[in-house]
Design an enzyme around this catalytic site. Structure first.
Site, PDB file in Angstrom:
ATOM      1  N   ARG A 237       0.847  -1.186   0.000  1.00  0.00           N
ATOM      2  CA  ARG A 237       0.000   0.000   0.000  1.00  0.00           C
ATOM      3  C   ARG A 237       0.886   1.240   0.000  1.00  0.00           C
ATOM      4  NH1 ARG A 237      -4.287  -1.186  -1.983  1.00  0.00           N
ATOM      5  NH2 ARG A 237      -5.454   0.456  -0.938  1.00  0.00           N
ATOM      6  N   GLU A 266      -1.778   8.727  -5.946  1.00  0.00           N
ATOM      7  CA  GLU A 266      -1.880   8.075  -7.248  1.00  0.00           C
ATOM      8  C   GLU A 266      -2.924   8.788  -8.104  1.00  0.00           C
ATOM      9  OE1 GLU A 266      -2.540   3.860  -6.840  1.00  0.00           O
ATOM     10  OE2 GLU A 266      -0.771   3.578  -5.591  1.00  0.00           O
ATOM     11  N   HIS A 285       0.632   0.862 -10.247  1.00  0.00           N
ATOM     12  CA  HIS A 285      -0.265   0.023  -9.452  1.00  0.00           C
ATOM     13  C   HIS A 285      -0.815  -1.139 -10.297  1.00  0.00           C
ATOM     14  CE1 HIS A 285      -2.982   0.274  -5.656  1.00  0.00           C
ATOM     15  NE2 HIS A 285      -2.799  -0.978  -6.010  1.00  0.00           N
TER      16      HIS A 285
END
Length: 326
Positions: A237, A266, A285
């Site tokens: 994370r 992000e 990601h």
């Protein structure tokens, strides 16, 4: 209408334009599905829903619509991480929360191993020399015999450890508390022993969930405790890492490199210094997103739905009390 009242109602929160997630067509004879893309649509769906399937993790959207959930009996997150769903109203309720544990384990483990190999074999530099048509011979490293510390001893972390051992790495794990070693991790340190464990690791892979205890876990002191010349990889994370502290550790040469698939913010802003650092690998990601991952998530939910309807225990139930992110 009489038919839908005899079937469980499943609200599905998806991102705008996504439509129904693949694989859910198998549920059409068994459940009434209602797709929601906005807070208003979600609130409408939740008023009658027995189950909520979440594939879009805009925290504010779900929390805003949460008061409309009158009959909800189960929430499923189509992801391994559930921190975005662990707002107090859901955490404090008696509604079970399940996740997609297992779907991403092997893909993320392969990705982490690939990143370690990229560092050991200096692949980023090789590609740069190729683009410049420059023949530049140099020696490279082996992974065999290197020490790997996996921070996060859940199913993803364990898959990473198992794969790393195949190539001859010495593997240790870090969990919330220390415990006896096992087949995956001969040694399992507690978070309170992280600094000591970091001092011996050539590679550190963060694969921990985001909780109040892990938020910001990797900061200035943590990076200072790492072995000089070590490489850091984050496939867990983003907010587990204090990005400014990582940039500083890379600038001063404490770390030889970092590979990051997740970030505090992000998408990573275009002007962020991490983009331009030659010793850094940035990916958007995507570590677990192999071909067919959406279908696999749908199949997993369908299987769990049938267990729920048959009165059998749900799989992948999350301990919500441990997941609050503070």
């Amino acid at each position: 209408m009489a038919e839908t009242t005899t079937r469980p109602r499943v609200a599905v929160l998806t991102a705008p334009g996504e439509g129904r997630p693949p694989g859910l067509e198998a549920l059409e004879p068994e459940a009434a599905l209602q797709i929601a893309e906005t807070a208003e649509q979600l609130a409408t769906a939740l008023r009658e829903a027995d189950i909520l399937l979440v594939t879009d993790f805009r925290t504010g959207l779900l929390r805003e619509a949460w008061p409309a959930a009158r009959h909800l009996r189960w929430v499923h997150a189509a992801s391994a991480g559930v921190d975005a769903l662990c707002f107090p109203e859901l955490v404090d309720s008696d509604i079970p929360l399940t996740n997609a544990r297992g779907v991403f384990d092997a893909p993320i483990a392969e990705y982490a191993l690939g990143l370690m190999l990229a560092f050991a074999k200096d692949l980023p530099a090789t590609l740069e020399h190729q683009r410049k048509r420059r023949w530049f011979h140099r020696d490279n490293e082996r992974l065999a015999g290197k020490r790997l510390l996996v921070v996060g001893a859940g199913s993803i972390g364990r898959a990473i450890g198992r794969l790393a051992k195949v190539v001859g790495m010495a593997v240790e794990g870090v969990a919330s508390t220390s415990r006896p070693g096992d087949a995956d991790f001969p040694t399992i340190h507690g978070v309170d022993g992280l600094a000591t464990a970091l001092a011996n690791a050539d590679y550190v892979v963060a694969a921990a969930p985001l909780t109040a205890r892990t938020r910001g876990l990797f900061g200035t002191e943590t990076f200072a405790a790492m072995k000089p010349g070590a490489r850091f990889i984050n496939v867990g994370r983003g907010p587990v890492v204090q990005t400014d502290a990582l940039v500083a550790a890379l600038h001063d040469g404490r770390l030889a490199g970092a590979a990051l698939d997740v970030f505090e913010m992000e998408p990573l802003p275009e002007e962020h210094p991490l983009w331009a650092m030659p010793q850094v690998i940035v990916s958007p990601h995507m570590a677990g997103d192999v071909h067919g991952w959406r279908e696999a998530l749908g199949a997993q939910f369908v299987a769990n739905f049938r267990r729920w309807r048959a009165g059998e225990p749900l799989e992948n139930v999350v301990d919500k009390s441990r997941m609050t992110t503070g």
